[in-house]
Design a protein around this motif. Sequence first.
Motif, mmCIF file in Angstrom:
data_model
loop_
_atom_site.group_PDB
_atom_site.id
_atom_site.type_symbol
_atom_site.label_atom_id
_atom_site.label_comp_id
_atom_site.label_asym_id
_atom_site.label_seq_id
_atom_site.Cartn_x
_atom_site.Cartn_y
_atom_site.Cartn_z
ATOM 1 N N GLU A 53 4.353 -3.993 -6.046
ATOM 2 C CA GLU A 53 4.575 -3.376 -4.736
ATOM 3 C C GLU A 53 5.957 -2.728 -4.658
ATOM 4 O O GLU A 53 6.524 -2.581 -3.586
ATOM 5 C CB GLU A 53 4.402 -4.407 -3.620
ATOM 6 N N GLU A 54 6.480 -2.335 -5.805
ATOM 7 C CA GLU A 54 7.799 -1.702 -5.850
ATOM 8 C C GLU A 54 7.819 -0.382 -5.086
ATOM 9 O O GLU A 54 8.871 0.077 -4.654
ATOM 10 C CB GLU A 54 8.235 -1.463 -7.311
ATOM 11 N N HIS A 55 6.648 0.237 -4.938
ATOM 12 C CA HIS A 55 6.532 1.520 -4.237
ATOM 13 C C HIS A 55 6.473 1.348 -2.715
ATOM 14 O O HIS A 55 6.504 2.327 -1.986
ATOM 15 C CB HIS A 55 5.286 2.272 -4.720
ATOM 16 N N LEU A 56 6.403 0.107 -2.251
ATOM 17 C CA LEU A 56 6.354 -0.161 -0.814
ATOM 18 C C LEU A 56 7.724 -0.606 -0.311
ATOM 19 O O LEU A 56 8.518 -1.172 -1.052
ATOM 20 C CB LEU A 56 5.314 -1.241 -0.506
ATOM 21 N N LEU A 57 7.969 -0.357 0.962
ATOM 22 C CA LEU A 57 9.241 -0.738 1.576
ATOM 23 C C LEU A 57 8.984 -1.520 2.853
ATOM 24 O O LEU A 57 7.873 -1.527 3.387
ATOM 25 C CB LEU A 57 10.054 0.523 1.896
ATOM 26 N N MET A 115 7.820 -4.474 9.626
ATOM 27 C CA MET A 115 6.568 -4.157 8.951
ATOM 28 C C MET A 115 6.785 -4.152 7.440
ATOM 29 O O MET A 115 7.430 -3.252 6.901
ATOM 30 C CB MET A 115 6.053 -2.790 9.407
ATOM 31 N N SER A 116 6.265 -5.168 6.778
ATOM 32 C CA SER A 116 6.359 -5.242 5.324
ATOM 33 C C SER A 116 5.291 -4.347 4.707
ATOM 34 O O SER A 116 4.225 -4.152 5.275
ATOM 35 C CB SER A 116 6.145 -6.676 4.852
ATOM 36 N N GLY A 117 5.586 -3.819 3.544
ATOM 37 C CA GLY A 117 4.596 -3.038 2.814
ATOM 38 C C GLY A 117 4.338 -1.665 3.387
ATOM 39 O O GLY A 117 3.223 -1.156 3.304
ATOM 40 N N ALA A 118 5.344 -1.045 3.976
ATOM 41 C CA ALA A 118 5.170 0.302 4.537
ATOM 42 C C ALA A 118 5.049 1.323 3.410
ATOM 43 O O ALA A 118 5.776 1.254 2.420
ATOM 44 C CB ALA A 118 6.349 0.659 5.429
ATOM 45 N N PRO A 119 4.143 2.270 3.575
ATOM 46 C CA PRO A 119 4.017 3.292 2.539
ATOM 47 C C PRO A 119 5.198 4.263 2.568
ATOM 48 O O PRO A 119 5.783 4.516 3.617
ATOM 49 C CB PRO A 119 2.719 4.013 2.913
ATOM 50 N N LYS A 147 11.603 6.796 2.695
ATOM 51 C CA LYS A 147 11.692 7.206 1.292
ATOM 52 C C LYS A 147 12.629 6.333 0.474
ATOM 53 O O LYS A 147 12.485 6.226 -0.729
ATOM 54 C CB LYS A 147 12.092 8.677 1.189
ATOM 55 N N GLU A 148 13.585 5.712 1.124
ATOM 56 C CA GLU A 148 14.542 4.862 0.417
ATOM 57 C C GLU A 148 15.219 3.959 1.440
ATOM 58 O O GLU A 148 15.170 4.228 2.638
ATOM 59 C CB GLU A 148 15.584 5.707 -0.310
#
Length: 157
Positions: A53-57, A115-119, A147-148
């Motif tokens: 899930e490194e792509h999620l923020l 919100m965990s796991g935001a795209p 984005k970051e």
Amino acid sequence: MLVSATGRLLSLLIVPLITTTILVVAVLDRPNFRAVARVKQHFHKTGDLIAGEEHLLKVIVKWDAIGAAEGYELCHNCNHILEETGVENGEVDGTIYRIEIGGKNMCGGQPCYVMSGAPIGYNKFHLRVKKGGEWSPWSNYQNFNVKEPGNFEHEEL
């Protein structure tokens, strides 16, 4: 029994007034939703990045408290809400989060939602408030380009 013309006239005026008063329902205004977002990496409680899930923020959305609020709902990526009125138009096409007052839903003294796991990319949020047991219409949306890690303000598309 004889009723005077004045008594009859009064009853004709009072009965509709009472009926009208009973039927009047207070409509809540749309919230003036001006949010800010803070974005963090999506970590485990251990401090390690979540594998796969490194792509999620994680997005923390916070806003100013609304007086007499009993609760809030935050709608993430909902396109079924009419922007002009805040009324729902059709099936819910996003995710609605119910937010209780206080406790874990406070960030720096302001109501918030984590919100965990935001795209990554644009994330759109609408807010509504519960007062007197009734839900307001949805607010205008706030849009954040996730984005970051960092702090973000609303972006118009």
